[in-house]
Enzyme design. Sequence first.
Site, mmCIF file in Angstrom:
data_model
loop_
_atom_site.group_PDB
_atom_site.id
_atom_site.type_symbol
_atom_site.label_atom_id
_atom_site.label_comp_id
_atom_site.label_asym_id
_atom_site.label_seq_id
_atom_site.Cartn_x
_atom_site.Cartn_y
_atom_site.Cartn_z
ATOM 1 N N GLU A 21 -0.692 4.215 -36.484
ATOM 2 C CA GLU A 21 -0.732 4.112 -35.008
ATOM 3 C C GLU A 21 -1.955 3.316 -34.616
ATOM 4 O OE1 GLU A 21 -0.512 7.779 -32.345
ATOM 5 O OE2 GLU A 21 -2.000 6.569 -31.306
ATOM 6 N N HIS A 189 4.609 6.368 -27.966
ATOM 7 C CA HIS A 189 3.153 6.515 -27.860
ATOM 8 C C HIS A 189 2.784 6.942 -26.433
ATOM 9 C CE1 HIS A 189 -1.000 5.202 -27.277
ATOM 10 N NE2 HIS A 189 -1.151 5.350 -28.588
ATOM 11 N N ASP A 315 -5.499 5.743 -35.480
ATOM 12 C CA ASP A 315 -5.626 5.444 -34.053
ATOM 13 C C ASP A 315 -6.781 4.469 -33.805
ATOM 14 O OD1 ASP A 315 -4.929 5.392 -31.418
ATOM 15 O OD2 ASP A 315 -5.520 7.449 -30.966
HETATM 16 CA CA CA Z 1 -3.124 5.447 -29.922
#
Ligand code: CA
Length: 353
Positions: A21, A189, A315
């Site tokens: 991600e 997301h 992330d």
């Molecule tokens: Ca993110």
Amino acid sequence: MEQAQTIAQPAKVDYARIATEEAFAPPEMLKIWRKILDGADPDPGFVSLIGFYMSSPSARARHIIECLQDLDQLRLQHMDEAGIDRQVIALTSPGVQVMDKDTAVSFAQVANDQLSEAVRKHPTRFSGMVAIAPQDPAAAAKEIERGVQELGLTGIIVNSHTQGEYLSDPKFWEIFEAAQANDTPIYLHPNTPPRNMIGPFLECGLDGAIYGFGVETGMHALRLITAGVFDRFPKLQIILGHMGEALPFWSYRLDYMHRATVVSKRYASMQPIKKKPSEYLRENFYITNSGVASEPAIKFTQDMMGADRVMYAMDYPYQHAVEEVSILDGMAISAEDKKRFFQSNAEAAFRLK
Ligand code: CA
């Protein structure tokens, strides 16, 4: 972040670390966003999130904005320092979903062309997801086909609601049809809560990644389940970050109350579906640990979902926390499950070669 330079590089391991991600933002998108921020009555969540990152002088905000725009050496350097073998990259939230329809459709193509060029340049280090404009479902379906079949992208990014609208509305289902036909998962997301939801979050500073993201995106995923999306598209795969936005933890109550609500005929919008909500979670969802380097949370989710459904994400650059990699390397789980978590599940979900 300054601390990234001072923390020792994670140890060599016998699995590849695939981070699933990871975000980017073309400089041209930031210009479009600036115009929207400066325009009439911009979305309050967009102002809170992007207005902050694009104007804050804080080290964290400047680091994020700089890293988001790089698809080359800076990103590779940060991956090397953190021991990340491969990033699966997607257009950062809210992407094109905050734009007017025509701009969104055309800019999604620009972003996908840029990302696929970076993937072609660094094929062993980068993979990418197709950005789409749900504002035009037919164009989004075509872009999925182009992104997968011509550009070689291996996932689809949807940054939750589109100006307050949810993909549970059948008018968007061409998108699911194209995702299923191209055997490509949709990463759902987070976005900030929409205008008619954000008030109580905003007044106490809880609208962003700390909590509002999870509430809004978890609800979006649930709406797909209760609307019957997976009865219509049984092979469709959705990926949720942030430990499934807490849905696995809710699953007993979701199953119990969903059944009770359907039986009571309380809502026209909640009709019978073929399976329990938790069964769709296990069969139609992958979950990543983005933002959550918590061994108990990961073990619980592996237990609920199956170890073949939970995978790693950093992330980047929002949570560019190198020390979390070693923490996760050290989890007390079997070697097989650790390889599933860091490597094989991502290879299966995104069909990586
Ligand atoms: Ca993110």
